[in-house]
Motif scaffolding. Structure first.
Motif, PDB file in Angstrom:
ATOM      1  N   CYS A 149       7.861 -20.878  63.007  1.00 39.32           N
ATOM      2  CA  CYS A 149       8.229 -20.114  62.093  1.00 39.32           C
ATOM      3  C   CYS A 149       8.434 -20.328  61.150  1.00 39.32           C
ATOM      4  O   CYS A 149       8.702 -21.752  60.404  1.00 39.32           O
ATOM      5  CB  CYS A 149      10.076 -20.096  63.414  1.00 39.32           C
ATOM      6  N   CYS A 150       8.458 -19.971  59.881  1.00 40.55           N
ATOM      7  CA  CYS A 150       8.520 -20.390  58.122  1.00 40.55           C
ATOM      8  C   CYS A 150      10.346 -21.320  58.014  1.00 40.55           C
ATOM      9  O   CYS A 150      10.885 -20.438  58.862  1.00 40.55           O
ATOM     10  CB  CYS A 150       8.917 -18.676  57.377  1.00 40.55           C
ATOM     11  N   HIS A 151      10.067 -22.106  57.570  1.00 39.10           N
ATOM     12  CA  HIS A 151      11.534 -22.832  57.790  1.00 39.10           C
ATOM     13  C   HIS A 151      12.874 -21.953  56.962  1.00 39.10           C
ATOM     14  O   HIS A 151      13.467 -22.029  56.840  1.00 39.10           O
ATOM     15  CB  HIS A 151      11.072 -24.232  56.643  1.00 39.10           C
ATOM     16  N   TYR A 152      12.170 -21.102  56.032  1.00 35.78           N
ATOM     17  CA  TYR A 152      13.143 -20.085  55.199  1.00 35.78           C
ATOM     18  C   TYR A 152      13.580 -18.438  56.075  1.00 35.78           C
ATOM     19  O   TYR A 152      14.694 -18.631  55.096  1.00 35.78           O
ATOM     20  CB  TYR A 152      12.377 -19.907  53.512  1.00 35.78           C
ATOM     21  N   CYS A 153      12.867 -18.666  56.522  1.00 37.13           N
ATOM     22  CA  CYS A 153      13.287 -17.197  57.050  1.00 37.13           C
ATOM     23  C   CYS A 153      13.465 -17.208  58.410  1.00 37.13           C
ATOM     24  O   CYS A 153      14.009 -17.209  59.179  1.00 37.13           O
ATOM     25  CB  CYS A 153      11.905 -16.080  56.379  1.00 37.13           C
ATOM     26  N   ALA A 154      11.959 -17.180  58.700  1.00 40.64           N
ATOM     27  CA  ALA A 154      12.066 -16.790  60.690  1.00 40.64           C
ATOM     28  C   ALA A 154      12.566 -18.148  61.263  1.00 40.64           C
ATOM     29  O   ALA A 154      13.772 -18.254  62.020  1.00 40.64           O
ATOM     30  CB  ALA A 154      10.679 -16.806  60.968  1.00 40.64           C
ATOM     31  N   PRO A 182       6.934 -25.101  57.174  1.00 42.23           N
ATOM     32  CA  PRO A 182       7.353 -24.560  55.818  1.00 42.23           C
ATOM     33  C   PRO A 182       7.715 -23.615  55.594  1.00 42.23           C
ATOM     34  O   PRO A 182       8.087 -23.100  54.546  1.00 42.23           O
ATOM     35  CB  PRO A 182       6.678 -26.068  54.656  1.00 42.23           C
ATOM     36  N   CYS A 183       6.045 -23.053  55.919  1.00 40.33           N
ATOM     37  CA  CYS A 183       5.620 -21.942  54.631  1.00 40.33           C
ATOM     38  C   CYS A 183       4.411 -20.446  55.998  1.00 40.33           C
ATOM     39  O   CYS A 183       3.617 -22.280  56.193  1.00 40.33           O
ATOM     40  CB  CYS A 183       5.191 -21.557  53.765  1.00 40.33           C
ATOM     41  N   THR A 184       4.231 -19.782  56.348  1.00 46.19           N
ATOM     42  CA  THR A 184       2.888 -19.607  57.227  1.00 46.19           C
ATOM     43  C   THR A 184       1.780 -19.602  56.071  1.00 46.19           C
ATOM     44  O   THR A 184       1.108 -19.659  57.050  1.00 46.19           O
ATOM     45  CB  THR A 184       3.658 -18.117  57.432  1.00 46.19           C
ATOM     46  N   GLY A 185       1.843 -19.672  54.876  1.00 45.11           N
ATOM     47  CA  GLY A 185       0.614 -20.098  54.580  1.00 45.11           C
ATOM     48  C   GLY A 185       0.261 -20.866  55.043  1.00 45.11           C
ATOM     49  O   GLY A 185      -1.092 -21.990  54.416  1.00 45.11           O
ATOM     50  N   ALA A 207       6.050 -16.272  62.166  1.00 43.79           N
ATOM     51  CA  ALA A 207       6.707 -15.009  61.454  1.00 43.79           C
ATOM     52  C   ALA A 207       6.899 -15.626  60.419  1.00 43.79           C
ATOM     53  O   ALA A 207       7.993 -17.078  60.667  1.00 43.79           O
ATOM     54  CB  ALA A 207       8.041 -15.278  62.822  1.00 43.79           C
ATOM     55  N   GLY A 208       6.617 -14.805  59.586  1.00 41.09           N
ATOM     56  CA  GLY A 208       7.270 -15.561  58.127  1.00 41.09           C
ATOM     57  C   GLY A 208       8.073 -14.701  57.012  1.00 41.09           C
ATOM     58  O   GLY A 208       8.490 -13.334  57.830  1.00 41.09           O
ATOM     59  N   CYS A 209       8.632 -14.810  56.067  1.00 40.83           N
ATOM     60  CA  CYS A 209       9.175 -14.083  55.031  1.00 40.83           C
ATOM     61  C   CYS A 209       8.547 -12.798  54.758  1.00 40.83           C
ATOM     62  O   CYS A 209       7.757 -12.476  55.143  1.00 40.83           O
ATOM     63  CB  CYS A 209       9.298 -14.840  53.754  1.00 40.83           C
ATOM     64  N   LEU A 210       9.505 -11.393  54.399  1.00 41.49           N
ATOM     65  CA  LEU A 210       8.954 -10.334  54.309  1.00 41.49           C
ATOM     66  C   LEU A 210       8.570 -10.421  52.949  1.00 41.49           C
ATOM     67  O   LEU A 210       8.493 -11.078  52.399  1.00 41.49           O
ATOM     68  CB  LEU A 210      10.389  -9.394  53.555  1.00 41.49           C
ATOM     69  N   ASP A 248       8.641 -11.862  49.341  1.00 45.24           N
ATOM     70  CA  ASP A 248      10.442 -12.883  49.168  1.00 45.24           C
ATOM     71  C   ASP A 248       9.433 -14.380  49.487  1.00 45.24           C
ATOM     72  O   ASP A 248       9.827 -14.972  49.955  1.00 45.24           O
ATOM     73  CB  ASP A 248      10.762 -12.548  50.546  1.00 45.24           C
ATOM     74  N   CYS A 249       7.988 -14.336  49.723  1.00 43.28           N
ATOM     75  CA  CYS A 249       7.407 -15.713  50.462  1.00 43.28           C
ATOM     76  C   CYS A 249       7.853 -17.113  48.818  1.00 43.28           C
ATOM     77  O   CYS A 249       7.766 -16.560  47.682  1.00 43.28           O
ATOM     78  CB  CYS A 249       5.784 -16.236  50.750  1.00 43.28           C
ATOM     79  N   HIS A 250       8.684 -17.830  49.764  1.00 39.66           N
ATOM     80  CA  HIS A 250       8.589 -18.717  48.250  1.00 39.66           C
ATOM     81  C   HIS A 250       7.747 -19.739  47.796  1.00 39.66           C
ATOM     82  O   HIS A 250       8.109 -20.409  47.037  1.00 39.66           O
ATOM     83  CB  HIS A 250       9.767 -19.656  49.274  1.00 39.66           C
ATOM     84  N   PHE A 251       6.402 -19.312  48.752  1.00 37.40           N
ATOM     85  CA  PHE A 251       5.558 -20.353  47.689  1.00 37.40           C
ATOM     86  C   PHE A 251       4.779 -18.686  47.306  1.00 37.40           C
ATOM     87  O   PHE A 251       3.386 -19.560  47.579  1.00 37.40           O
ATOM     88  CB  PHE A 251       4.337 -21.210  49.003  1.00 37.40           C
ATOM     89  N   GLN A 252       4.734 -17.842  47.052  1.00 32.59           N
ATOM     90  CA  GLN A 252       4.184 -16.159  46.796  1.00 32.59           C
ATOM     91  C   GLN A 252       3.560 -15.668  47.666  1.00 32.59           C
ATOM     92  O   GLN A 252       3.806 -14.745  47.967  1.00 32.59           O
ATOM     93  CB  GLN A 252       3.341 -17.530  45.147  1.00 32.59           C
ATOM     94  N   GLY A 267       2.505 -17.358  50.056  1.00 29.11           N
ATOM     95  CA  GLY A 267       2.222 -17.550  51.783  1.00 29.11           C
ATOM     96  C   GLY A 267       1.797 -16.990  52.731  1.00 29.11           C
ATOM     97  O   GLY A 267       1.152 -17.389  53.620  1.00 29.11           O
ATOM     98  N   ASN A 268       2.907 -15.518  53.315  1.00 23.89           N
ATOM     99  CA  ASN A 268       2.937 -14.882  54.062  1.00 23.89           C
ATOM    100  C   ASN A 268       0.955 -13.435  54.119  1.00 23.89           C
ATOM    101  O   ASN A 268       1.304 -13.663  55.294  1.00 23.89           O
ATOM    102  CB  ASN A 268       4.292 -13.676  54.538  1.00 23.89           C
ATOM    103  N   LEU A 269       1.114 -13.559  52.387  1.00 23.13           N
ATOM    104  CA  LEU A 269      -0.109 -12.333  52.822  1.00 23.13           C
ATOM    105  C   LEU A 269      -1.492 -13.372  53.370  1.00 23.13           C
ATOM    106  O   LEU A 269      -1.751 -12.664  54.563  1.00 23.13           O
ATOM    107  CB  LEU A 269      -0.434 -12.272  51.549  1.00 23.13           C
TER     108      LEU A 269
HETATM  109 FE1  FES Z   1       8.588 -17.945  53.949  1.00 22.62          FE
HETATM  110 FE2  FES Z   1       6.676 -18.089  52.910  1.00 22.62          FE
HETATM  111  S1  FES Z   1       8.204 -19.274  52.695  1.00 22.62           S
HETATM  112  S2  FES Z   1       5.804 -17.395  54.637  1.00 22.62           S
END
Ligand code: FES
Length: 144
Positions: free
Chosen positions: A17-22, A46-49, A70-73, A76-80, A82-84
């Motif tokens: 789980c990404c720290h910022y969302c999930a 820290p990020c799913t990336g 599970a990552g940000c929408l 909305d990834c905080h690292f641009q 990462g979730n893609l």
């Molecule tokens: Fe949440 Fe990248 S910061 S998926």
């Protein structure tokens, strides 16, 4: 009674789980007292990336029956992106699982925001139901 109860040890689902969302959404589910399956083991990243494919394979090797990422929408990834990048890694991991004789459905990518505590619980429940249908990972018995 847990839906994951079987004659064997309980099923295990590792949720990266990404720290910022999930991770925050899982926390919110707890605060709101929205239940999600007890077999969901949350691992904060820290990020799913930053998802380490080798670590995911080790999780399966060490008894995980399923893995959620599970990552940000998207957008909305905080690292641009990462979730893609994580979504592409999950797609590659699905192929790798198939190569080693596991079902591709044992791993799935989810996207949500930190406000989606109930959604997190729904996703975890969905994943748990899927894993119950698939049954324990065949790697489990080969480890014993
Ligand atoms: Fe949440 Fe990248 S910061 S998926």
């Amino acid at each position: 009674m847990s839906m994951a109860e079987t004659s064997q040890a309980p099923l295990q689902i590792v949720a990266y789980c990404c720290h910022y969302c999930a991770y925050a959404a899982a926390d919110l589910a707890g605060v709101l007292r929205v239940p999600y399956p007890a077999e969901t083991k949350i691992v904060e990243i820290p990020c799913t990336g930053r998802l380490d494919m080798l670590e995911v394979l080790h999780a399966f090797e060490h008894g995980a029956d399923g893995v959620m990422v599970a990552g940000c929408l998207e957008g909305d990834c905080h690292f641009q992106e990462g979730n893609l990048s994580a979504r592409r890694r999950v797609a590659r991991l699905k192929l790798m699982l198939t190569d080693i004789g596991l079902e591709a459905d044992r791993i799935e990518m989810f996207n949500l925001s930190s406000a989606m505590g109930t959604k997190f619980a729904e996703m975890a429940t969905l994943m748990s139901q899927r894993i119950v249908e698939l049954g324990p990972s065949p790697l489990r018995s080969s480890n014993h």
